[in-house]
Design an enzyme around this catalytic site. Structure first.
Site, mmCIF file in Angstrom:
data_model
loop_
_atom_site.group_PDB
_atom_site.id
_atom_site.type_symbol
_atom_site.label_atom_id
_atom_site.label_comp_id
_atom_site.label_asym_id
_atom_site.label_seq_id
_atom_site.Cartn_x
_atom_site.Cartn_y
_atom_site.Cartn_z
ATOM 1 N N ASP A 180 -56.464 -27.414 8.420
ATOM 2 C CA ASP A 180 -56.803 -27.619 7.139
ATOM 3 C C ASP A 180 -56.018 -26.155 6.293
ATOM 4 O O ASP A 180 -56.077 -25.391 6.700
ATOM 5 C CB ASP A 180 -58.313 -27.625 6.821
ATOM 6 C CG ASP A 180 -58.925 -28.597 7.246
ATOM 7 O OD1 ASP A 180 -58.383 -29.879 7.150
ATOM 8 O OD2 ASP A 180 -60.055 -28.763 7.658
ATOM 9 N N ARG A 181 -55.598 -26.563 4.953
ATOM 10 C CA ARG A 181 -55.139 -25.579 4.248
ATOM 11 C C ARG A 181 -55.934 -24.296 4.180
ATOM 12 O O ARG A 181 -55.789 -23.103 4.126
ATOM 13 C CB ARG A 181 -55.132 -26.137 2.790
ATOM 14 C CG ARG A 181 -54.288 -25.131 1.829
ATOM 15 C CD ARG A 181 -53.912 -25.833 0.626
ATOM 16 N NE ARG A 181 -53.493 -24.954 -0.395
ATOM 17 C CZ ARG A 181 -53.702 -24.931 -1.798
ATOM 18 N NH1 ARG A 181 -54.632 -25.697 -2.234
ATOM 19 N NH2 ARG A 181 -53.429 -24.136 -2.543
#
Length: 181
Positions: free
Chosen positions: A46-47
């Site tokens: 995930d970012r």
């Protein structure tokens, strides 16, 4: 010859080479750090997560690493809000019920604060709420799984760093840098 790259993905970077967001979003992507043709991420991170991301030019290796049926273990260093008691840790070890079903049992241990890089931006601290670090190893790859697991036992994740995938480890790889495996 198959190429495998270990990349220490910084916070805020997308696990893809292009940003399909809005034209004015200008979010950081893998192409800001890696200029190697025909390598692709084996799985995602995930970012708002950091750490080990594997990239390869082999579709077969990519599938073996990323496909849940191969049960490749992934180990995360997880800073959580609060101090999980033995019952919370036991729940994580047994499997946690989430909206998409019961997770597989995880390997979980309390750990000392790891010797890691500073995050930009820093984690938000609250003086009135303690935090601690856990090592969590899972063998499935559901979307935001570790974050959802810690939240389900009452300890939201503040920072998440993937330290290991199978036999591949970060081992001193600085954030934003990569090396061949």
């Amino acid at each position: 010859m198959t190429r495998l790259i270990l990349f220490n993905k910084p916070f805020g970077v997308l696990s893809q080479f292009t940003d399909r967001g809005t034209a004015d979003s200008a979010r950081a992507t893998l192409s800001d750090f890696i200029d190697i043709p025909r390598v692709y991420p084996a799985g995602r991170l995930d970012r708002d997560s950091e750490g080990l991301l594997l990239l390869t030019d082999s579709g077969k290796l990519q599938a073996r690493i990323a496909n849940p049926r191969f049960k490749t273990e992934k180990t995360y260093l997880v800073q959580v809000e609060g101090l999980p008691d033995d019952a919370a840790l036991a729940a994580l070890r047994q499997g946690v019920p989430l909206k998409d079903g019961l997770t597989r049992p995880a390997k979980v241990a309390r750990i000392e604060v790891p010797d890691i890089w500073a995050r930009t931006p820093p984690v938000r601290y609250r003086k009135s709420v303690p935090d601690c670090w856990l090592s969590i190893t899972v063998s499935e790859g559901r979307n935001r799984q570790v974050r959802r697991m810690t939240a389900a036992v009452g300890h939201p994740t503040l920072r998440l760093i993937r330290a290991q995938i199978g036999d591949w480890r970060l081992d001193g790889l600085e954030t934003g840098t990569w090396r061949d495996a």
